[in-house]
Motif scaffolding. Structure first.
Motif, mmCIF file in Angstrom:
data_model
loop_
_atom_site.group_PDB
_atom_site.id
_atom_site.type_symbol
_atom_site.label_atom_id
_atom_site.label_comp_id
_atom_site.label_asym_id
_atom_site.label_seq_id
_atom_site.Cartn_x
_atom_site.Cartn_y
_atom_site.Cartn_z
ATOM 1 N N LEU A 84 0.862 -1.181 0.000
ATOM 2 C CA LEU A 84 0.000 0.000 0.000
ATOM 3 C C LEU A 84 0.898 1.231 0.000
ATOM 4 O O LEU A 84 1.807 1.342 0.828
ATOM 5 C CB LEU A 84 -0.883 -0.006 1.250
ATOM 6 N N ASP A 85 0.670 2.133 -0.927
ATOM 7 C CA ASP A 85 1.556 3.299 -1.015
ATOM 8 C C ASP A 85 1.417 4.167 0.238
ATOM 9 O O ASP A 85 0.446 4.055 1.001
ATOM 10 C CB ASP A 85 1.309 4.105 -2.281
ATOM 11 N N GLU A 86 2.393 5.027 0.459
ATOM 12 C CA GLU A 86 2.416 5.832 1.670
ATOM 13 C C GLU A 86 1.179 6.719 1.798
ATOM 14 O O GLU A 86 0.639 6.894 2.890
ATOM 15 C CB GLU A 86 3.681 6.696 1.698
ATOM 16 N N LEU A 87 0.725 7.264 0.687
ATOM 17 C CA LEU A 87 -0.456 8.117 0.732
ATOM 18 C C LEU A 87 -1.693 7.324 1.132
ATOM 19 O O LEU A 87 -2.493 7.779 1.954
ATOM 20 C CB LEU A 87 -0.675 8.793 -0.623
ATOM 21 N N GLY A 88 -1.844 6.131 0.572
ATOM 22 C CA GLY A 88 -2.989 5.298 0.927
ATOM 23 C C GLY A 88 -2.983 4.930 2.401
ATOM 24 O O GLY A 88 -4.019 4.980 3.078
ATOM 25 N N PHE A 269 -2.189 29.693 9.361
ATOM 26 C CA PHE A 269 -1.161 29.110 8.500
ATOM 27 C C PHE A 269 -1.425 27.618 8.298
ATOM 28 O O PHE A 269 -1.244 27.080 7.197
ATOM 29 C CB PHE A 269 0.234 29.308 9.091
ATOM 30 N N GLN A 270 -1.850 26.937 9.382
ATOM 31 C CA GLN A 270 -2.143 25.509 9.293
ATOM 32 C C GLN A 270 -3.331 25.249 8.372
ATOM 33 O O GLN A 270 -3.296 24.346 7.527
ATOM 34 C CB GLN A 270 -2.427 24.951 10.698
ATOM 35 N N PHE A 271 -4.400 26.032 8.555
ATOM 36 C CA PHE A 271 -5.583 25.862 7.706
ATOM 37 C C PHE A 271 -5.226 26.054 6.235
ATOM 38 O O PHE A 271 -5.623 25.266 5.373
ATOM 39 C CB PHE A 271 -6.679 26.867 8.094
ATOM 40 N N VAL A 272 -4.474 27.115 5.951
ATOM 41 C CA VAL A 272 -4.091 27.434 4.571
ATOM 42 C C VAL A 272 -3.223 26.321 3.989
ATOM 43 O O VAL A 272 -3.425 25.878 2.848
ATOM 44 C CB VAL A 272 -3.354 28.786 4.515
ATOM 45 N N SER A 273 -2.261 25.852 4.758
ATOM 46 C CA SER A 273 -1.359 24.812 4.275
ATOM 47 C C SER A 273 -2.118 23.530 3.975
ATOM 48 O O SER A 273 -1.844 22.849 2.974
ATOM 49 C CB SER A 273 -0.262 24.545 5.306
ATOM 50 N N MET A 274 -3.077 23.194 4.810
ATOM 51 C CA MET A 274 -3.863 21.983 4.572
ATOM 52 C C MET A 274 -4.730 22.143 3.326
ATOM 53 O O MET A 274 -4.867 21.210 2.531
ATOM 54 C CB MET A 274 -4.711 21.664 5.794
ATOM 55 N N GLN A 275 -5.308 23.327 3.133
ATOM 56 C CA GLN A 275 -6.123 23.560 1.940
ATOM 57 C C GLN A 275 -5.283 23.466 0.670
ATOM 58 O O GLN A 275 -5.735 22.961 -0.358
ATOM 59 C CB GLN A 275 -6.799 24.932 2.030
ATOM 60 N N LYS A 276 -4.049 23.951 0.744
ATOM 61 C CA LYS A 276 -3.181 23.942 -0.438
ATOM 62 C C LYS A 276 -2.515 22.594 -0.689
ATOM 63 O O LYS A 276 -2.231 22.252 -1.849
ATOM 64 C CB LYS A 276 -2.095 25.014 -0.294
ATOM 65 N N ASN A 277 -2.268 21.835 0.363
ATOM 66 C CA ASN A 277 -1.440 20.641 0.210
ATOM 67 C C ASN A 277 -2.112 19.324 0.569
ATOM 68 O O ASN A 277 -1.698 18.284 0.060
ATOM 69 C CB ASN A 277 -0.183 20.780 1.083
ATOM 70 N N VAL A 278 -3.114 19.341 1.446
ATOM 71 C CA VAL A 278 -3.668 18.091 1.967
ATOM 72 C C VAL A 278 -5.000 17.735 1.320
ATOM 73 O O VAL A 278 -5.211 16.602 0.872
ATOM 74 C CB VAL A 278 -3.841 18.157 3.505
ATOM 75 N N PHE A 279 -5.915 18.687 1.246
ATOM 76 C CA PHE A 279 -7.292 18.374 0.861
ATOM 77 C C PHE A 279 -7.424 17.829 -0.559
ATOM 78 O O PHE A 279 -8.334 17.062 -0.850
ATOM 79 C CB PHE A 279 -8.179 19.609 1.034
ATOM 80 N N PHE A 430 8.778 22.127 10.660
ATOM 81 C CA PHE A 430 7.421 22.486 11.067
ATOM 82 C C PHE A 430 6.593 22.910 9.854
ATOM 83 O O PHE A 430 5.427 22.527 9.723
ATOM 84 C CB PHE A 430 7.437 23.618 12.094
ATOM 85 N N VAL A 431 7.181 23.704 8.977
ATOM 86 C CA VAL A 431 6.467 24.132 7.764
ATOM 87 C C VAL A 431 6.072 22.904 6.948
ATOM 88 O O VAL A 431 4.941 22.811 6.443
ATOM 89 C CB VAL A 431 7.335 25.087 6.923
ATOM 90 N N THR A 436 1.781 17.934 5.666
ATOM 91 C CA THR A 436 1.415 16.529 5.868
ATOM 92 C C THR A 436 1.374 16.235 7.361
ATOM 93 O O THR A 436 2.282 15.595 7.900
ATOM 94 C CB THR A 436 2.417 15.576 5.181
ATOM 95 N N PRO A 437 0.358 16.742 8.066
ATOM 96 C CA PRO A 437 0.280 16.522 9.522
ATOM 97 C C PRO A 437 0.215 15.039 9.852
ATOM 98 O O PRO A 437 -0.488 14.272 9.191
ATOM 99 C CB PRO A 437 -1.014 17.241 9.914
ATOM 100 N N GLN A 438 0.990 14.642 10.844
ATOM 101 C CA GLN A 438 1.078 13.240 11.239
ATOM 102 C C GLN A 438 0.164 12.953 12.430
ATOM 103 O O GLN A 438 -0.048 13.796 13.292
ATOM 104 C CB GLN A 438 2.518 12.882 11.603
ATOM 105 N N LEU A 439 -0.354 11.738 12.460
ATOM 106 C CA LEU A 439 -1.171 11.321 13.599
ATOM 107 C C LEU A 439 -0.335 11.294 14.873
ATOM 108 O O LEU A 439 0.840 10.920 14.848
ATOM 109 C CB LEU A 439 -1.739 9.928 13.358
ATOM 110 N N PRO A 440 -0.923 11.661 16.016
ATOM 111 C CA PRO A 440 -0.178 11.609 17.284
ATOM 112 C C PRO A 440 0.422 10.237 17.567
ATOM 113 O O PRO A 440 1.566 10.132 18.003
ATOM 114 C CB PRO A 440 -1.249 11.987 18.320
ATOM 115 N N SER A 441 -0.337 9.159 17.312
ATOM 116 C CA SER A 441 0.189 7.820 17.603
ATOM 117 C C SER A 441 1.375 7.484 16.705
ATOM 118 O O SER A 441 2.321 6.811 17.133
ATOM 119 C CB SER A 441 -0.913 6.768 17.429
#
Length: 459
Positions: A84-88, A269-279, A430-431, A436-441
């Motif tokens: 399974l690829d890293e993104l999946g 900054f977090q919201f913007v970064s997620m909209q640009k890179n994650v969603f 941090f940027v 690509t925010p990581q899960l706490p676990s």
């Protein structure tokens, strides 16, 4: 040759155990992730359109969680043939954790109240707070440091130092509030000062974050009934736009203005970064689950960013040259106390560990409400009219408090290790983390393997 044969037999062994469903999983691996994502988004939409969040969604949530678990288990078994690829993997793990939090949040208030601190943190925030983090010995050490810091007035710029006691008596909390009150922002100057600090944070942020086509709006209110000092949230139906609301009814001090402005701006900054890179790659991440694991990433990350955007020396200079003058008072007599102010702030920020300890005991029903209120004052230096307080614990759950403190400690340690491995800086990492925010676990397992022993204690 032997190695090749061994691998061949190993492969045949795996193939022999595959079911038709497993073969289907191989052929449609990426499709499965997207299909699960669509189911997840559909559940999120149903939850949002309901007049009342009921338990009727729980069977659907449980079914989808089982499907994700099955997919992850199949991916592990089939990793030799078609990994399974890293993104999946990333998407499935996030959906699994978010669904777990969603299921917990949909329970009745009575059911949620029965959950102890550790169970709550695991179910909602995908984390486990190490008991070493809030050990009594650490709290006592911080109290001693604060007591010593408040013993004498002088410390700082080297000019006009004195050795006069801050207070001839009183509790540690009384000494602390007496010293800190010297730097309280006058109510009539609050908005002017805060806008000045926000402008400074904006300049610092532009040096590191991609903020093109973005907007952070500011709104100032005066609501004594609202417990929060400020908050930031995305503006619905307006991409790359956030709204920060500042409550001028909650008095704050000069250094707190810096912390608050940097923390809440970082959410933008977090919201913007997620909209640009994650969603775009992970559309399911747009489904809001709060409280949930993303809250820990956002709150803990924002606290990390405060220190990154305001290194101590720069923070000190900004206080002296800009913030204090904007407060409209003659602060010359207090300039030699600015270093002490930052020292005291550093200690009381570390006392968030004590806040976590109080919250744990309160949620575990080991202490009553009034005892928790007294401990917040005496152990953590937080008055009941400040934040966080008992009302916040009751509304959001005491476990939410650890997102700011333990979340910061975990994320900071994770980023420090990453920076060392990549030969970069913590700020750079941090940027990248906001993209690509990581899960706490996931972070916790990584840190446990890489960090030196005792990483949960004081630096």
């Amino acid at each position: 040759m032997r190695l090749l044969l061994k691998r061949t037999f190993l492969g045949l062994g795996i193939l022999g155990t595959l079911s038709a469903a497993s073969w289907n999983t191989i052929r449609q691996r990426r499709w499965d992730v997207d299909a699960i994502s669509r189911e997840y988004i559909a559940i999120g939409s149903k939850r949002e359109t309901k007049d009342e969040a009921g338990t009727d969604l729980l069977p659907e949530i449980q079914e989808l969680m089982e499907k994700i678990t099955s997919s992850l288990e199949s991916a592990e078994k089939l990793r030799v043939l078609q990994p399974l690829d890293e993104l999946g993997l990333y998407r499935l793990q996030w959906m699994q954790a978010q669904l777990r939090a969603m299921a917990f949040n949909l329970q009745s208030d009575d059911s949620k109240a029965e959950a102890d601190f550790d169970s709550y943190c695991a179910a909602v925030f995908d984390t486990h707070v190490s008991p070493d983090y809030y050990a009594p010995g650490i709290i006592k050490k911080l109290h001693r440091q604060l007591e010593e810091a408040l013993e004498t007035e002088g410390m700082g710029l080297g000019q006009g130092l004195t050795t006069a006691p801050v207070s001839t008596g009183g509790t540690l909390f009384e000494k602390y509030t007496k010293f800190r009150s010297k730097f309280t922002i006058p109510e009539e100057r609050y908005e002017t000062v805060f806008r000045n600090v926000m402008a400074d944070v904006d300049v610092r942020a532009w040096n590191h974050f991609d903020l093109t086509d973005c907007q952070l709006q500011q709104k100032y209110i005066h609501d004594i009934t609202h417990g929060a000092e400020a908050w930031c949230e995305p503006v619905k139906d307006r991409k790359l736009t956030s709204l920060m609301t500042v409550n001028t009814a909650r008095p704050i001090t000069a250094e707190k203005a810096q912390q608050l402005a940097a923390h809440e701006s970082t959410h933008h900054f977090q919201f913007v970064s997620m909209q640009k890179n994650v969603f775009k790659q992970c559309p399911e991440m747009e489904v809001e689950v709060s409280p949930g694991p993303l809250d820990m990433v956002l709150e803990g990350g924002a606290e990390v960013a405060v220190d990154l955007l305001y290194p101590t020396e720069e923070r000190r200079n900004h206080l002296i040259r800009s913030v204090l003058p904007k407060m409209g008072r003659n602060y010359d007599e207090h300039l030699n106390k600015v270093d002490k102010l930052l020292q005291v702030d550093s200690i009381t920020t570390s006392l968030w560990r004590a806040i976590v300890a109080v919250g744990r005991d309160f949620q575990n029903h080991k202490i009553e409400k009034e005892t928790a209120r007294e401990q917040l004052v005496n152990e953590t230096m937080r008055a009941d009219n400040s934040w966080p307080n008992i009302a916040f614990m009751e509304q959001w759950g005491a476990g939410y408090l650890q997102t700011y403190s333990w979340g910061k400690h975990l994320i900071k340690t994770y980023l420090e290790i990453k920076a060392k491995e990549n030969g970069s800086t913590v700020l750079h990492e941090f940027v990248e983390f906001t993209k690509t925010p990581q899960l706490p676990s996931v972070m916790h397992r990584y840190v446990e393997k890489k960090a030196p022993a005792g990483w949960t204690g004081l630096p």
